[in-house]
Design an enzyme around this catalytic site. Structure first.
Site, PDB file in Angstrom:
ATOM      1  N   CYS A 114       0.808  -1.223   0.000  1.00  0.00           N
ATOM      2  CA  CYS A 114       0.000   0.000   0.000  1.00  0.00           C
ATOM      3  C   CYS A 114       0.835   1.265   0.000  1.00  0.00           C
ATOM      4  O   CYS A 114       0.302   2.357  -0.218  1.00  0.00           O
ATOM      5  CB  CYS A 114      -0.954  -0.008   1.188  1.00  0.00           C
ATOM      6  SG  CYS A 114      -1.908  -1.542   1.333  1.00  0.00           S
ATOM      7  N   HIS A 239      -3.103   6.624   2.541  1.00  0.00           N
ATOM      8  CA  HIS A 239      -3.632   5.340   2.077  1.00  0.00           C
ATOM      9  C   HIS A 239      -5.011   5.114   2.684  1.00  0.00           C
ATOM     10  O   HIS A 239      -5.214   5.291   3.890  1.00  0.00           O
ATOM     11  CB  HIS A 239      -2.662   4.224   2.475  1.00  0.00           C
ATOM     12  CG  HIS A 239      -3.227   2.853   2.306  1.00  0.00           C
ATOM     13  ND1 HIS A 239      -3.860   2.452   1.150  1.00  0.00           N
ATOM     14  CD2 HIS A 239      -3.261   1.779   3.145  1.00  0.00           C
ATOM     15  CE1 HIS A 239      -4.252   1.194   1.291  1.00  0.00           C
ATOM     16  NE2 HIS A 239      -3.907   0.771   2.486  1.00  0.00           N
ATOM     17  N   ASN A 269     -10.252  -0.683   0.331  1.00  0.00           N
ATOM     18  CA  ASN A 269      -8.792  -0.595   0.339  1.00  0.00           C
ATOM     19  C   ASN A 269      -8.270  -1.112  -0.999  1.00  0.00           C
ATOM     20  O   ASN A 269      -8.340  -2.305  -1.285  1.00  0.00           O
ATOM     21  CB  ASN A 269      -8.252  -1.437   1.493  1.00  0.00           C
ATOM     22  CG  ASN A 269      -6.736  -1.431   1.601  1.00  0.00           C
ATOM     23  OD1 ASN A 269      -6.038  -1.082   0.666  1.00  0.00           O
ATOM     24  ND2 ASN A 269      -6.229  -1.847   2.746  1.00  0.00           N
TER      25      ASN A 269
END
Length: 315
Positions: A114, A239, A269
């Site tokens: 990420c 993120h 996500n």
């Protein structure tokens, strides 16, 4: 050290909309359970004919078009992903071919989970700085639906598919600084290549503790390097893993919550794609303007963390 600025952004959203209610038909969960713990209401999965390659190409074409340069001006490509369909050829090589870019340029993928898009910015800065290049293309792209165990309610509700891209320009005078780091750990993991597609496994509580420490750490390090206060930063684009993580960090930093954009409610996500997707949405919403200073912050499997202070120099 020469620097980079962002001159164009783009994104691609996977075609299949999957709500929390949809998931409740597959696994023991419900909308309230997911929303209160994550802030996620829905996510997108790739539909028939879509993949990391189609998403990355779409996002890249939009970023190039909005930058005002031609495809032939791109002097390097870096793609950040953990979910490309092939170990080789790299996602970036496929994008190079699909876009019809010139051949005498560096093209490679990075895997920092990420944090990958921000790692990619520093990699492409180094590639451009060490050559005669001027413009680079950085893409964060994931098809995480390929890697999910749809019987594991602790992970399958979290992730989605998407891509975000940025065209960057080598610059002498723009504000720029980066911090990168890692702490070896297995809290988020996907096993290596093999005949069976492997699944994401994650220790959610440990990741939460790691993330709520990593974000303030990155922001503090960027401030120490540059002397810039948060008041001078237009947006802090983190993120998009979990709304509770961002809320916790805003409170810890005593920061303005309006500077911490959230879109995980719609996309979940998306790992390496989440920061550039949020960046592009903010540009399209008119909340980022030419000359704005931005902080981009990532954290993820590895465990990795990354932050960058960068200026937006787009139209």
């Amino acid at each position: 050290m020469r620097k980079i600025s962002i001159v164009g952004t783009g994104m691609a959203v996977a075609g299949k909309r999957v709500t929390n209610d949809d998931l409740s038909k597959l696994v023991d969960t419900n909308d309230e359970w997911i929303t209160t713990r994550t802030g996620i209401k829905e996510r997108r999965f790739c539909d028939e004919g879509e993949s990391t390659y189609t998403l990355a190409e779409t996002a890249a074409r939009e970023a190039i078009a909005r930058s005002g340069i031609s495809i032939g001006d791109i002097d390097a490509i870096v793609c950040a992903t953990v979910s490309a369909e092939y170990v080789t050829p790299s996602l970036s090589c496929i994008v190079q071919r699909q876009l019809g870019l010139k051949e005498d340029i560096p093209v490679l993928d990075v895997n920092a989970a990420c944090s990958g898009f921000i790692y990619g910015l520093e990699v492409i800065r180094g590639l451009l700085d060490g050559s005669d290049g001027k413009y680079g293309l950085v893409i964060g792209c994931e098809q995480l639906s390929r890697l999910m165990d749809m019987t594991d309610r602790s992970t399958c509700v979290l992730f989605g598919d998407g891509a975000g891209a940025a065209v960057v320009k080598l610059s002498e005078e723009k504000s720029y600084a980066s911090v990168l780091g890692a702490r070896g750990g297995y809290e988020i993991r996907v096993e290596g290549a093999g005949p069976v597609v492997t699944k994401i496994k994650m220790d959610g509580s440990e990741v939460f503790k790691f993330a709520t420490a990593a974000i303030p750490k990155c922001i503090g390090a960027l401030q120490a390097k540059t002397g810039i206060s948060l008041d001078e930063v237009s947006q802090i684009i983190c993120h998009q893993a979990n709304a509770r993580i961002l809320d916790h960090c805003v409170k810890k930093l005593k920061a303005d919550p309006d500077k911490f954009y959230k879109n995980m409610d719609r996309y979940g996500n998306t790992s390496a794609a989440s920061v550039p997707m949020a960046l592009d949405e903010l540009v399209k919403l008119g909340r980022i303007h030419n000359g704005d200073k931005l902080m981009l912050v990532g954290f993820g499997g590895g465990l990795t963390w990354a932050g960058v202070l960068i200026e937006y120099d787009g139209k």
